[in-house]
Design a protein around this motif. Sequence first.
Motif, PDB file in Angstrom:
ATOM      1  N   LEU A  87      31.974  59.155   9.637  1.00 49.21           N
ATOM      2  CA  LEU A  87      30.649  59.530   9.143  1.00 49.21           C
ATOM      3  C   LEU A  87      30.727  60.032   7.705  1.00 49.21           C
ATOM      4  CD1 LEU A  87      28.960  61.286  12.199  1.00 49.21           C
ATOM      5  CD2 LEU A  87      28.988  58.875  11.558  1.00 49.21           C
ATOM      6  N   HIS A  88      31.942  60.240   7.232  1.00 49.46           N
ATOM      7  CA  HIS A  88      32.133  60.717   5.847  1.00 49.46           C
ATOM      8  C   HIS A  88      32.952  59.642   5.120  1.00 49.46           C
ATOM      9  CE1 HIS A  88      32.456  63.447   2.571  1.00 49.46           C
ATOM     10  NE2 HIS A  88      33.348  64.309   3.033  1.00 49.46           N
ATOM     11  N   GLY A  89      34.107  59.996   4.563  1.00 52.38           N
ATOM     12  CA  GLY A  89      34.870  59.028   3.755  1.00 52.38           C
ATOM     13  C   GLY A  89      35.395  57.848   4.543  1.00 52.38           C
ATOM     14  N   ASP A  92      18.850  50.077  18.276  1.00 49.82           N
ATOM     15  CA  ASP A  92      18.723  50.374  19.695  1.00 49.82           C
ATOM     16  C   ASP A  92      19.265  51.776  20.003  1.00 49.82           C
ATOM     17  OD1 ASP A  92      18.800  50.519  22.412  1.00 49.82           O
ATOM     18  OD2 ASP A  92      19.944  48.668  22.723  1.00 49.82           O
ATOM     19  N   LYS A  93      18.382  52.667  20.449  1.00 52.88           N
ATOM     20  CA  LYS A  93      18.800  54.055  20.691  1.00 52.88           C
ATOM     21  C   LYS A  93      19.735  54.187  21.897  1.00 52.88           C
ATOM     22  CE  LYS A  93      16.883  55.790  17.176  1.00 52.88           C
ATOM     23  NZ  LYS A  93      17.783  56.004  16.070  1.00 52.88           N
ATOM     24  N   ASN A  94      19.827  53.136  22.711  1.00 47.60           N
ATOM     25  CA  ASN A  94      20.763  53.194  23.839  1.00 47.60           C
ATOM     26  C   ASN A  94      22.135  52.645  23.441  1.00 47.60           C
ATOM     27  OD1 ASN A  94      18.852  54.211  25.657  1.00 47.60           O
ATOM     28  ND2 ASN A  94      17.950  52.147  25.788  1.00 47.60           N
ATOM     29  N   PHE A 152      26.049  52.009  18.343  1.00 46.06           N
ATOM     30  CA  PHE A 152      26.418  51.341  17.095  1.00 46.06           C
ATOM     31  C   PHE A 152      25.482  51.747  15.953  1.00 46.06           C
ATOM     32  CE2 PHE A 152      25.732  47.732  14.169  1.00 46.06           C
ATOM     33  CZ  PHE A 152      27.007  47.645  13.631  1.00 46.06           C
ATOM     34  N   ARG A 153      26.052  52.049  14.799  1.00 51.31           N
ATOM     35  CA  ARG A 153      25.277  52.334  13.586  1.00 51.31           C
ATOM     36  C   ARG A 153      25.730  51.388  12.499  1.00 51.31           C
ATOM     37  NH1 ARG A 153      24.050  58.561  12.027  1.00 51.31           N
ATOM     38  NH2 ARG A 153      22.635  58.929  13.753  1.00 51.31           N
ATOM     39  N   LEU A 154      24.855  51.056  11.591  1.00 46.53           N
ATOM     40  CA  LEU A 154      25.275  50.223  10.467  1.00 46.53           C
ATOM     41  C   LEU A 154      26.089  51.092   9.528  1.00 46.53           C
ATOM     42  CD1 LEU A 154      22.451  47.885   9.169  1.00 46.53           C
ATOM     43  CD2 LEU A 154      24.360  47.372  10.685  1.00 46.53           C
ATOM     44  N   MET A 155      27.388  50.886   9.501  1.00 46.67           N
ATOM     45  CA  MET A 155      28.231  51.699   8.640  1.00 46.67           C
ATOM     46  C   MET A 155      27.933  51.346   7.190  1.00 46.67           C
ATOM     47  SD  MET A 155      29.398  53.424  10.959  1.00 46.67           S
ATOM     48  CE  MET A 155      30.380  54.605  10.083  1.00 46.67           C
ATOM     49  N   GLY A 156      27.939  52.382   6.342  1.00 42.40           N
ATOM     50  CA  GLY A 156      27.629  52.146   4.927  1.00 42.40           C
ATOM     51  C   GLY A 156      26.141  52.225   4.640  1.00 42.40           C
ATOM     52  N   PHE A 157      25.352  52.610   5.653  1.00 44.24           N
ATOM     53  CA  PHE A 157      23.913  52.805   5.448  1.00 44.24           C
ATOM     54  C   PHE A 157      23.547  54.242   5.766  1.00 44.24           C
ATOM     55  CE2 PHE A 157      23.868  48.339   5.321  1.00 44.24           C
ATOM     56  CZ  PHE A 157      22.697  47.956   4.691  1.00 44.24           C
ATOM     57  N   GLY A 158      22.634  54.784   4.943  1.00 45.25           N
ATOM     58  CA  GLY A 158      22.152  56.138   5.201  1.00 45.25           C
ATOM     59  C   GLY A 158      22.980  57.174   4.469  1.00 45.25           C
ATOM     60  N   HIS A 159      22.351  58.273   4.203  1.00 42.03           N
ATOM     61  CA  HIS A 159      23.048  59.383   3.557  1.00 42.03           C
ATOM     62  C   HIS A 159      22.304  60.666   3.849  1.00 42.03           C
ATOM     63  CE1 HIS A 159      25.033  61.834   0.524  1.00 42.03           C
ATOM     64  NE2 HIS A 159      25.994  60.946   0.611  1.00 42.03           N
ATOM     65  N   ARG A 160      23.047  61.739   4.060  1.00 44.75           N
ATOM     66  CA  ARG A 160      22.408  63.016   4.350  1.00 44.75           C
ATOM     67  C   ARG A 160      21.486  63.449   3.203  1.00 44.75           C
ATOM     68  NH1 ARG A 160      23.571  67.523   7.271  1.00 44.75           N
ATOM     69  NH2 ARG A 160      23.595  66.064   8.977  1.00 44.75           N
ATOM     70  N   VAL A 161      21.857  63.177   1.990  1.00 46.93           N
ATOM     71  CA  VAL A 161      21.081  63.697   0.856  1.00 46.93           C
ATOM     72  C   VAL A 161      20.260  62.621   0.143  1.00 46.93           C
ATOM     73  CG1 VAL A 161      21.199  65.024  -1.278  1.00 46.93           C
ATOM     74  CG2 VAL A 161      22.836  65.497   0.535  1.00 46.93           C
ATOM     75  N   PRO A 164      11.498  47.705   8.919  1.00 46.82           N
ATOM     76  CA  PRO A 164      10.817  49.008   8.928  1.00 46.82           C
ATOM     77  C   PRO A 164      11.669  50.152   9.482  1.00 46.82           C
ATOM     78  CG  PRO A 164       9.433  47.291   9.891  1.00 46.82           C
ATOM     79  CD  PRO A 164      10.746  46.651   9.595  1.00 46.82           C
ATOM     80  N   TYR A 165      12.574  49.861  10.433  1.00 47.12           N
ATOM     81  CA  TYR A 165      13.418  50.927  10.988  1.00 47.12           C
ATOM     82  C   TYR A 165      14.186  51.609   9.853  1.00 47.12           C
ATOM     83  CZ  TYR A 165      17.296  53.201  13.479  1.00 47.12           C
ATOM     84  OH  TYR A 165      18.217  54.122  13.934  1.00 47.12           O
ATOM     85  N   PHE A 166      14.804  50.792   9.017  1.00 44.76           N
ATOM     86  CA  PHE A 166      15.630  51.337   7.937  1.00 44.76           C
ATOM     87  C   PHE A 166      14.767  51.868   6.793  1.00 44.76           C
ATOM     88  CE2 PHE A 166      18.409  48.671  10.364  1.00 44.76           C
ATOM     89  CZ  PHE A 166      19.573  49.419  10.419  1.00 44.76           C
ATOM     90  N   ASP A 183      11.617  53.068   6.991  1.00 44.02           N
ATOM     91  CA  ASP A 183      10.963  54.321   7.387  1.00 44.02           C
ATOM     92  C   ASP A 183      11.932  55.500   7.381  1.00 44.02           C
ATOM     93  OD1 ASP A 183       8.799  52.761   7.734  1.00 44.02           O
ATOM     94  OD2 ASP A 183       8.770  52.830   9.943  1.00 44.02           O
ATOM     95  N   ARG A 184      13.168  55.255   7.764  1.00 42.66           N
ATOM     96  CA  ARG A 184      14.144  56.348   7.817  1.00 42.66           C
ATOM     97  C   ARG A 184      14.889  56.512   6.505  1.00 42.66           C
ATOM     98  NH1 ARG A 184      13.434  54.258  12.556  1.00 42.66           N
ATOM     99  NH2 ARG A 184      13.455  55.528  14.459  1.00 42.66           N
ATOM    100  N   LYS A 185      14.484  55.745   5.515  1.00 46.31           N
ATOM    101  CA  LYS A 185      15.110  55.787   4.181  1.00 46.31           C
ATOM    102  C   LYS A 185      16.623  55.587   4.262  1.00 46.31           C
ATOM    103  CE  LYS A 185      11.535  58.894   2.346  1.00 46.31           C
ATOM    104  NZ  LYS A 185      10.787  58.079   1.428  1.00 46.31           N
ATOM    105  N   PRO A 210      21.949  51.259   1.482  1.00 43.09           N
ATOM    106  CA  PRO A 210      23.415  51.151   1.390  1.00 43.09           C
ATOM    107  C   PRO A 210      23.960  52.320   0.559  1.00 43.09           C
ATOM    108  CG  PRO A 210      22.388  49.063   0.772  1.00 43.09           C
ATOM    109  CD  PRO A 210      21.287  50.072   0.905  1.00 43.09           C
ATOM    110  N   ASN A 211      25.028  52.934   1.032  1.00 40.57           N
ATOM    111  CA  ASN A 211      25.643  54.026   0.282  1.00 40.57           C
ATOM    112  C   ASN A 211      26.906  53.529  -0.422  1.00 40.57           C
ATOM    113  OD1 ASN A 211      27.812  54.205   2.228  1.00 40.57           O
ATOM    114  ND2 ASN A 211      26.356  55.228   3.601  1.00 40.57           N
ATOM    115  N   VAL A 212      27.580  54.450  -1.092  1.00 38.20           N
ATOM    116  CA  VAL A 212      28.745  54.090  -1.916  1.00 38.20           C
ATOM    117  C   VAL A 212      29.799  53.323  -1.108  1.00 38.20           C
ATOM    118  CG1 VAL A 212      29.966  56.298  -1.548  1.00 38.20           C
ATOM    119  CG2 VAL A 212      30.322  55.056  -3.666  1.00 38.20           C
ATOM    120  N   ASP A 213      29.922  53.684   0.158  1.00 33.99           N
ATOM    121  CA  ASP A 213      30.979  53.083   0.975  1.00 33.99           C
ATOM    122  C   ASP A 213      30.678  51.648   1.358  1.00 33.99           C
ATOM    123  OD1 ASP A 213      32.662  55.282   1.055  1.00 33.99           O
ATOM    124  OD2 ASP A 213      31.390  56.247   2.536  1.00 33.99           O
ATOM    125  N   PHE A 214      29.432  51.253   1.230  1.00 32.75           N
ATOM    126  CA  PHE A 214      29.093  49.885   1.615  1.00 32.75           C
ATOM    127  C   PHE A 214      29.792  48.876   0.696  1.00 32.75           C
ATOM    128  CE2 PHE A 214      26.173  46.185   1.953  1.00 32.75           C
ATOM    129  CZ  PHE A 214      26.328  45.973   3.309  1.00 32.75           C
TER     130      PHE A 214
END
Length: 428
Positions: free
Chosen positions: A264-266, A295-297, A300-309, A352-354, A356-358, A361-365
């Motif tokens: 979830l980090h580096g 899928d909330k069940n 799996f998450r798309l690695m390299g997407f999303g960021h806490r800040v 829209p899922y991505f 809406d949740r902003k 792709p982050n640096v790791d992507f």
Amino acid sequence: MSETAELKLDGKSIQLPVLEGTENEKAIDISKLRDQTGYVTLDSGFKNTGATKSAITFLDGEKGILKYRGYGIEELAEKSTFLEVAYLLIYGNLPTKTEIEDFQRKISRHTLVHEDMKKFFDGFPSKSHPMGQLSSLVCSLSSFYPESLDPHQTKEEFELTIIKLLAKMPTIVSWIYKKSLGHPVLYPQNKYDYVSNFLYMTFGQRTEEITIDPVVIDAMNKLLILHADHEQNCSTSTVRIVGSSDCNLYASISAGVSALWGPLHGGANQAVIEMLEKIKNDGGDVDKWVNKAKDKNDSFRLMGFGHRVYKNFDPRAKIIKKACDDILAKLGINDPVLDIAKKLEEVALNDPYFVDRKLYPNVDFYSGIIYRALGFPTEMFTVLFALGRLPGWIAQWKEMRENKEPIGRPRQIYIGEKDRTFVDIASR
Ligand code: CMC
């Protein structure tokens, strides 16, 4: 600022000081809250909690701004070297020509590691992860330099500890890589600058002379600069909190390496390539994997997407995406994994899922794709992140000590059992 926030609690009203940073970030100072009210605050994951006042890095997640010591990341990545940025982060100003030459000279004098450290590599199983090795090896420096254990080191002694760590890290990282191949290690060559020396020890061979492509040196400098600091993230907070117990710099940084390891980090840069490979080997159906991520069940998450800040875009990702395109074109690399990455990016950015949740792709992507193009094996990616983050960790540790920050010790809300009666083992 004389503004205060009013808190009404248990029929009483108390005033809490309000602080404002130089970039107009506002905070409510709750440091006296428990004394005044008996209450603590609860903030899982520290999403709203400022742990310190810092003058090192500023980031605005909404606007996608990242600055080191007031300089925009875009300009630093374009115009400076990693070593200059390291100096900037640690000492507060961009170095003059004399200062950077002196810094490089001091570092060059300490690039060798103790010969006995080589023996450690024999003890690691062949499949051991490079991050586990790095964490252990960095911590072991405290055994070779026991003077670093003294929390009351003089300024000069502390300075030498910093130099030693910066100097030895590229040697340690390249040796981890060489050992993973079963190849003999190369000793540092002090005719090279910091980044070239690292690349020489990593990709050089004892059997022949190599020339390091300036394109590769430039890409490596950029990547390391982009990773050099990121204010109070998980690993940096770890470094500061471990150091706050007066623990030595090597052990504190080793703890930071461990914190960085998580996917979830580096560790996300390794996870991204593994995910792209998986999608490719599964037939390349990007939609299927995007649906799995939604899928909330499904865990799996798309690695390299999303960021806490960052909630609009990650400025590092913007720079790195361009660097990625440039280097692949210059090295003439046609990577099928990159095609999957591009498709994935397109699908996710329009879903829209991505949106809406902003989730962008982050640096790791992109970093993993460049590391791969440069020839690094996937398991080394997070180690390269650590090499880049080292000056930031050192700067943050130094700031924490100079500010004489108290030992980090959060509170909790206890929700466990109350007063149980002990039952003897024979009767349980
Ligand atoms: N794929 C699918 N859904 C996601 C993702 C993702 N990558 N990231 C977040 N979400 C969803 C999450 O399920 C939640 O949905 P809902 O509101 O319906 O419950 C929502 O978005 C908010 O997520 P969160 O977990 O509360 O957000 P966070 O700020 O706690 O987590 C994160 C940030 C980076 C840990 C997370 O986005 C993530 O796991 N990303 C993948 C791992 C990754 O790329 N990490 C590298 C971060 S950049 C390098 C660094 O600085 O460390």
